[in-house]
Write a protein that holds these residues in place. Structure first.
Motif, PDB file in Angstrom:
ATOM      1  N   ARG A 156       6.470  13.622  -1.960  1.00 28.20           N
ATOM      2  CA  ARG A 156       7.000  14.803  -1.269  1.00 28.20           C
ATOM      3  C   ARG A 156       6.291  16.090  -1.662  1.00 28.20           C
ATOM      4  O   ARG A 156       6.455  17.105  -0.984  1.00 28.20           O
ATOM      5  CB  ARG A 156       8.504  14.937  -1.548  1.00 28.20           C
ATOM      6  N   GLY A 157       5.560  16.044  -2.785  1.00 29.68           N
ATOM      7  CA  GLY A 157       4.860  17.243  -3.236  1.00 29.68           C
ATOM      8  C   GLY A 157       3.361  17.128  -3.051  1.00 29.68           C
ATOM      9  O   GLY A 157       2.756  17.848  -2.256  1.00 29.68           O
ATOM     10  N   HIS A 158       2.772  16.181  -3.770  1.00 24.60           N
ATOM     11  CA  HIS A 158       1.305  16.041  -3.737  1.00 24.60           C
ATOM     12  C   HIS A 158       0.795  15.777  -2.321  1.00 24.60           C
ATOM     13  O   HIS A 158      -0.175  16.391  -1.884  1.00 24.60           O
ATOM     14  CB  HIS A 158       0.884  14.917  -4.688  1.00 24.60           C
ATOM     15  N   HIS A 159       1.447  14.866  -1.599  1.00 25.59           N
ATOM     16  CA  HIS A 159       0.938  14.553  -0.256  1.00 25.59           C
ATOM     17  C   HIS A 159       1.091  15.718   0.706  1.00 25.59           C
ATOM     18  O   HIS A 159       0.311  15.844   1.650  1.00 25.59           O
ATOM     19  CB  HIS A 159       1.620  13.288   0.290  1.00 25.59           C
ATOM     20  N   ARG A 160       2.036  16.584   0.453  1.00 20.77           N
ATOM     21  CA  ARG A 160       2.217  17.773   1.304  1.00 20.77           C
ATOM     22  C   ARG A 160       1.179  18.838   0.955  1.00 20.77           C
ATOM     23  O   ARG A 160       0.614  19.478   1.828  1.00 20.77           O
ATOM     24  CB  ARG A 160       3.644  18.308   1.097  1.00 20.77           C
ATOM     25  N   TYR A 181      -1.737  25.158   5.985  1.00 19.46           N
ATOM     26  CA  TYR A 181      -3.024  24.542   5.697  1.00 19.46           C
ATOM     27  C   TYR A 181      -3.344  23.524   6.781  1.00 19.46           C
ATOM     28  O   TYR A 181      -2.438  22.877   7.330  1.00 19.46           O
ATOM     29  CB  TYR A 181      -2.996  23.861   4.329  1.00 19.46           C
ATOM     30  N   GLU A 182      -4.641  23.391   7.086  1.00 15.08           N
ATOM     31  CA  GLU A 182      -5.049  22.345   8.024  1.00 15.08           C
ATOM     32  C   GLU A 182      -4.548  20.994   7.517  1.00 15.08           C
ATOM     33  O   GLU A 182      -4.322  20.814   6.319  1.00 15.08           O
ATOM     34  CB  GLU A 182      -6.579  22.321   8.156  1.00 15.08           C
ATOM     35  N   ARG A 183      -4.383  20.053   8.448  1.00 10.14           N
ATOM     36  CA  ARG A 183      -3.933  18.727   8.050  1.00 10.14           C
ATOM     37  C   ARG A 183      -4.985  18.088   7.141  1.00 10.14           C
ATOM     38  O   ARG A 183      -6.171  18.328   7.305  1.00 10.14           O
ATOM     39  CB  ARG A 183      -3.715  17.862   9.291  1.00 10.14           C
ATOM     40  N   CYS A 184      -4.512  17.302   6.187  1.00 17.35           N
ATOM     41  CA  CYS A 184      -5.431  16.647   5.252  1.00 17.35           C
ATOM     42  C   CYS A 184      -6.411  15.757   6.025  1.00 17.35           C
ATOM     43  O   CYS A 184      -5.999  14.907   6.815  1.00 17.35           O
ATOM     44  CB  CYS A 184      -4.633  15.821   4.244  1.00 17.35           C
ATOM     45  N   GLN A 185      -7.693  15.978   5.811  1.00 14.70           N
ATOM     46  CA  GLN A 185      -8.744  15.241   6.510  1.00 14.70           C
ATOM     47  C   GLN A 185      -9.395  14.238   5.550  1.00 14.70           C
ATOM     48  O   GLN A 185      -9.267  14.367   4.328  1.00 14.70           O
ATOM     49  CB  GLN A 185      -9.802  16.222   7.023  1.00 14.70           C
ATOM     50  N   PRO A 186     -10.135  13.270   6.101  1.00 19.21           N
ATOM     51  CA  PRO A 186     -10.789  12.299   5.212  1.00 19.21           C
ATOM     52  C   PRO A 186     -11.684  12.947   4.162  1.00 19.21           C
ATOM     53  O   PRO A 186     -11.845  12.409   3.067  1.00 19.21           O
ATOM     54  CB  PRO A 186     -11.601  11.434   6.191  1.00 19.21           C
ATOM     55  N   ALA A 201      -4.419   9.755   4.799  1.00 21.39           N
ATOM     56  CA  ALA A 201      -4.206   9.796   6.249  1.00 21.39           C
ATOM     57  C   ALA A 201      -2.980   8.974   6.636  1.00 21.39           C
ATOM     58  O   ALA A 201      -2.231   9.341   7.547  1.00 21.39           O
ATOM     59  CB  ALA A 201      -5.441   9.265   6.960  1.00 21.39           C
ATOM     60  N   HIS A 202      -2.764   7.864   5.949  1.00 25.31           N
ATOM     61  CA  HIS A 202      -1.656   6.943   6.258  1.00 25.31           C
ATOM     62  C   HIS A 202      -0.981   6.530   4.956  1.00 25.31           C
ATOM     63  O   HIS A 202      -1.184   5.404   4.481  1.00 25.31           O
ATOM     64  CB  HIS A 202      -2.166   5.705   6.996  1.00 25.31           C
ATOM     65  N   PRO A 203      -0.169   7.410   4.361  1.00 27.57           N
ATOM     66  CA  PRO A 203       0.374   7.122   3.024  1.00 27.57           C
ATOM     67  C   PRO A 203       1.266   5.885   2.954  1.00 27.57           C
ATOM     68  O   PRO A 203       1.403   5.299   1.881  1.00 27.57           O
ATOM     69  CB  PRO A 203       1.185   8.381   2.701  1.00 27.57           C
ATOM     70  N   THR A 204       1.854   5.487   4.078  1.00 26.56           N
ATOM     71  CA  THR A 204       2.749   4.323   4.012  1.00 26.56           C
ATOM     72  C   THR A 204       2.000   3.012   4.273  1.00 26.56           C
ATOM     73  O   THR A 204       2.585   1.941   4.181  1.00 26.56           O
ATOM     74  CB  THR A 204       3.914   4.460   5.017  1.00 26.56           C
TER      75      THR A 204
END
Lengths: 408, 55
Positions: free
Chosen positions: A176-180, A292-297, A323-326
């Motif tokens: 909930r923190g790092h991935h955001r 922030y822009e969405r996380c890119q590769p 890109a696909h954390p799950t």
């Protein structure tokens, strides 16, 4: 219509059959063996008698691992996207991270037993605590894989395995923190250019705890529940830690206090090391709306090295993970033209421990990334090192007026 | 007006009628009532405005 056997996945499509064989299918069991690495030291000590054998797990981690990655090389193979749902549904792959959970308990308990029942000098005990810490740093990786999944069973197992090294706040902080916030100055788990791992650790370890607690407090407040309740998932994991580690102290004596402190810290240090190298210097740009822009590769460093990817559940294919954390480990893909590390994690960790070497290897790589191309404004820089780094790589003395395009 | 919104990254679905008990969102909490900085509780990759109405 899907037909599946032990190794080959076949999917009939309008364009014809798509077949895929996962050549790594059974090699993923390496992660089970690695969880038991303290027993390599214990077994050879029992067999040959000298306590120096207790250093063997360290040798395997920091010498054999990097050499194997260099020797075996990289695997860029990807499953076809159409096959991914079949891979995701295969219970064999789901079972492996689950099976590693009790092995992490076994590693700690086995190392604690050996430390307290053998006639060892202080450094023999220290080696056991370190090797158990390495195994349970991998336990945080198991917790990472399980904690990202959507089933309650896997999420609960993440809390349980994270309890072994007393890091129960990880899933909340990370998911909930790092991935955001990844690859932004706001993220305590994203390292900055010019920041040594030792400075990073002082920001990352307390920052992770604070952010996890804040996120959980916010969720529980919405539910109208006190943060000091059993619904607090951090406290649930800490309760398991408390029972486990108090039981070890009660069983094996007071020497367990420093033993467990070293074990816990070493496990945390493995995570700190991974966090340090995964996003070093990478920066998402702010958009006009303030987001922030969405996380890119290109916001993650990657490695396709075979050996360490097998023991780390493909963690090193980090761009696809963000890109696909799950997405499950067996399905994570290699992307072309993403930031690449020169070795796997086990080789990069010791490099990070010598900051001058790390900067020498990684700063030029960072500057040369296609999306950065020497533009210092596109790098997450340690504010205290900004002037020196601009002087070295950019335009000296004009920090506020650095052009938005390539720096000279 | 759809009552279900889906995360385009991971497929998490927010059902307005059901809310999300784990997240402390009571049944009947409309999607528009969610905070503007709300991110997908499963993947944290997509923001509220990225969610797609679905059936």
């Amino acid at each position: 219509m899907a037909k599946q056997n032990m190794k080959t996945y076949t999917l009939a499509t309008d364009a014809g059959d798509i077949s895929y064989i996962d050549t790594k299918r059974y090699l993923w069991m390496a992660s089970l063996a690695y969880a038991l690495i303290p027993f390599l030291g214990i077994g050879t000590h029992a067999l040959f008698g000298h306590q120096a054998w207790l250093a063997l797990p360290l040798f395997v981690a920091y010498v054999v691992g990097p050499v194997l990655d260099w020797w075996l090389g990289e695997d860029e193979n990807n499953p076809p996207e159409e096959i991914v749902p079949l891979l995701e549904a295969d219970s064999y792959y789901r079972l492996l991270p689950v099976l590693t959970v009790p092995l992490h308990f076994a590693s700690l308990i086995g190392a604690a037993y050996w430390a307290s029942t053998q006639a060892l000098s202080w450094w023999g005990v220290l080696l056991l605590a370190i090797s158990a810490g390495i195994a349970n740093g991998l336990g945080i990786n198991t917790g990472h894989e399980l904690g990202h999944k959507k089933t309650q069973l896997e999420r609960n197992l993440a809390k349980i395995v994270l309890a072994v090294p007393a890091y129960g706040h990880f899933s909340i902080e990370h998911n909930r923190g790092h991935h955001r916030d990844v690859a932004t100055p706001e993220d305590p788990a994203s390292s900055r250019m010019g920041e040594s791992i030792y400075k990073f650790a002082r920001r990352e370890i307390p920052g992770a705890f604070r952010r996890a607690w804040a996120v959980e407090d916010e969720r529980l407040t919405r539910k109208g529940v006190s943060v000091l309740s059993w619904e607090n998932e951090i406290l649930q994991s800490y309760a398991v830690t408390f029972v486990l580690q108090i039981a070890l102290i009660a069983t094996f004596g007071w020497m367990m206090i420093p033993f467990l402190a070293i074990h816990n810290f070493l496990a945390w240090w493995q995570l700190t090391s991974a966090n340090y190298i995964e996003h070093y210097g990478l920066l998402r740009q702010k958009e006009p709306n303030g987001r922030y822009e969405r996380c890119q590769p290109y916001h993650s460093w990657n490695s396709n090295h075979k050996y360490t990817n097998l023991v780390l559940f493909h963690l090193e294919r980090h761009s696809d993970h963000h890109a696909h954390p799950t997405r499950r480990y067996q399905s994570l893909r290699n992307f072309k033209d993403v930031p690449r590390l020169p070795n796997g994690y086990n080789g990069m960790f010791p490099l990070a421990y010598v900051p001058s070497l790390w900067f020498r290897v990684m700063d030029p790589r960072l500057m040369a990334l296609p999306h950065i191309d020497g533009d210092m404004t596109r790098i997450n820089i340690d504010p205290e090192k900004k002037e020196a780094l601009y002087a070295k790589y950019g335009v000296a003395g004009h920090i506020e007026n650095i052009p938005a395009t390539k720096a000279v | 007006m759809s009552s279900v919104y889906e995360c385009p990254c991971c497929g998490y679905r927010y059902h307005q009628d059901l809310g999300d008990e784990h997240e402390g969102l009571a049944p009947g909490t409309s999607f528009s009532e969610l905070p503007e900085d709300w991110v997908c509780p499963d993947c944290s990759v997509r923001y509220k405005e990225d969610f797609q109405p679905t059936n």
